[in-house]
Design an enzyme around this catalytic site. Structure first.
Site, PDB file in Angstrom:
ATOM      1  N   ASP A  25       6.316  25.871   5.430  1.00 51.24           N
ATOM      2  CA  ASP A  25       7.550  25.337   5.983  1.00 51.24           C
ATOM      3  C   ASP A  25       8.276  24.440   4.982  1.00 51.24           C
ATOM      4  O   ASP A  25       9.508  24.419   4.926  1.00 51.24           O
ATOM      5  CB  ASP A  25       7.271  24.563   7.264  1.00 51.24           C
ATOM      6  N   GLU A  83      18.978  26.960   8.594  1.00 47.19           N
ATOM      7  CA  GLU A  83      19.098  28.410   8.639  1.00 47.19           C
ATOM      8  C   GLU A  83      19.975  28.852   9.811  1.00 47.19           C
ATOM      9  O   GLU A  83      19.931  28.254  10.885  1.00 47.19           O
ATOM     10  CB  GLU A  83      17.713  29.049   8.796  1.00 47.19           C
ATOM     11  N   ASP A 120      13.851  23.365   8.052  1.00 47.77           N
ATOM     12  CA  ASP A 120      13.345  24.686   8.434  1.00 47.77           C
ATOM     13  C   ASP A 120      12.842  24.591   9.864  1.00 47.77           C
ATOM     14  O   ASP A 120      11.898  23.843  10.151  1.00 47.77           O
ATOM     15  CB  ASP A 120      12.217  25.118   7.491  1.00 47.77           C
TER      16      ASP A 120
END
Length: 247
Positions: free
Chosen positions: A229, A148, A64
């Site tokens: 996170d 992501e 992340d």
């Protein structure tokens, strides 16, 4: 090209200092050069043989990307952002003022401009070195890396623009992509929708959406409590493995 010299069309042979050797399997397509604040650099565009990607589900990780921590992994590891630009702001400010005080067209102004350019290049090199070392560590540890698919350009137009440019997510992901290809590691980009908001255990969404100030994730359904996170990184890993199974 003969060891210490490179031949350029219409220029002739130019003496060069090698920083690294080209792979024996590399086929050179083009050779060009460009000027940087610290001198001239030769750029080789090479064709390399394809590397077979062997995915290993037992060595998979989700990452992340963020600003509070540069990245958090699904294994609980957190890397602090380096903030090279912010640390150099005072030096940059003094160098910019020195340029502004010099007369246009003068040698002193030219030297001041060159000094300012070298400061920016140093920050750029520091950031790139950080990215190279971190991506190398990741591809050596894991066979599958999920991240992501961030809208970096959109984030860079918000109030977080300075911090976004400072961490350099786009460069980091580009370096990760080609280092993974060289190492035979699979990199999976997953949609960023609700990776931060959803619970990584039960998948439920919070009644009140989390803001950037909320650093702890607490699920009202399964009562899971974890770092925000870390929760997002686990969601990224789960979605990445599901996409990998489909393909």
């Amino acid at each position: 090209m003969d060891g210490q010299r490179v031949y350029f069309q219409h220029v002739g042979k130019v003496k060069v200092k090698w920083h690294r050797c080209l792979p024996d399997t590399a086929i050179i397509n083009t050779v060009s050069f460009k000027r940087e604040p610290d001198g001239w650099h030769v750029i080789f565009s090479c064709e390399l043989p394809e590397v077979e990607i062997i995915t290993t589900l037992s060595a998979a990780v989700g990452i992340d990307l963020g600003l509070k921590s540069f990245l958090a992994t699904s294994n609980g590891e957190s890397i602090d952002p380096p903030r090279f630009y912010r640390q150099a702001q005072d030096k940059l400010r003094r160098a910019q003022r020195a340029v502004a005080r010099k007369k246009k067209g003068s040698n002193r102004r030219r030297k001041a401009v060159q000094h300012l350019a070298k400061l920016h290049q140093h920050i750029k090199n520091q950031r790139k070195d950080f990215h190279h070392k971190l991506t190398l560590s990741l591809v050596r540890q894991y066979g599958t890396i999920a991240h992501e698919n961030l809208n970096i350009k959109g984030i860079a137009r918000t109030s977080l623009a300075k911090s976004t440019h400072d961490v350099g997510w786009a460069q980091f992901l580009a370096i990760l992509s080609y280092k993974a290809a060289e190492a035979g590691t699979s990199v999976i980009a997953i949609p960023a929708n609700n990776t931060t908001q959803a619970c990584s255990v039960c998948g439920a969404l919070p009644v009140t959406p989390l803001t950037l100030k909320d650093r702890v994730y607490s699920c009202a359904h399964c009562h899971q409590v974890s770092d925000r996170d870390l929760n997002a990184a686990r969601n990224v890993l789960r979605l990445g493995l599901s996409l990998q199974t489909l393909t």
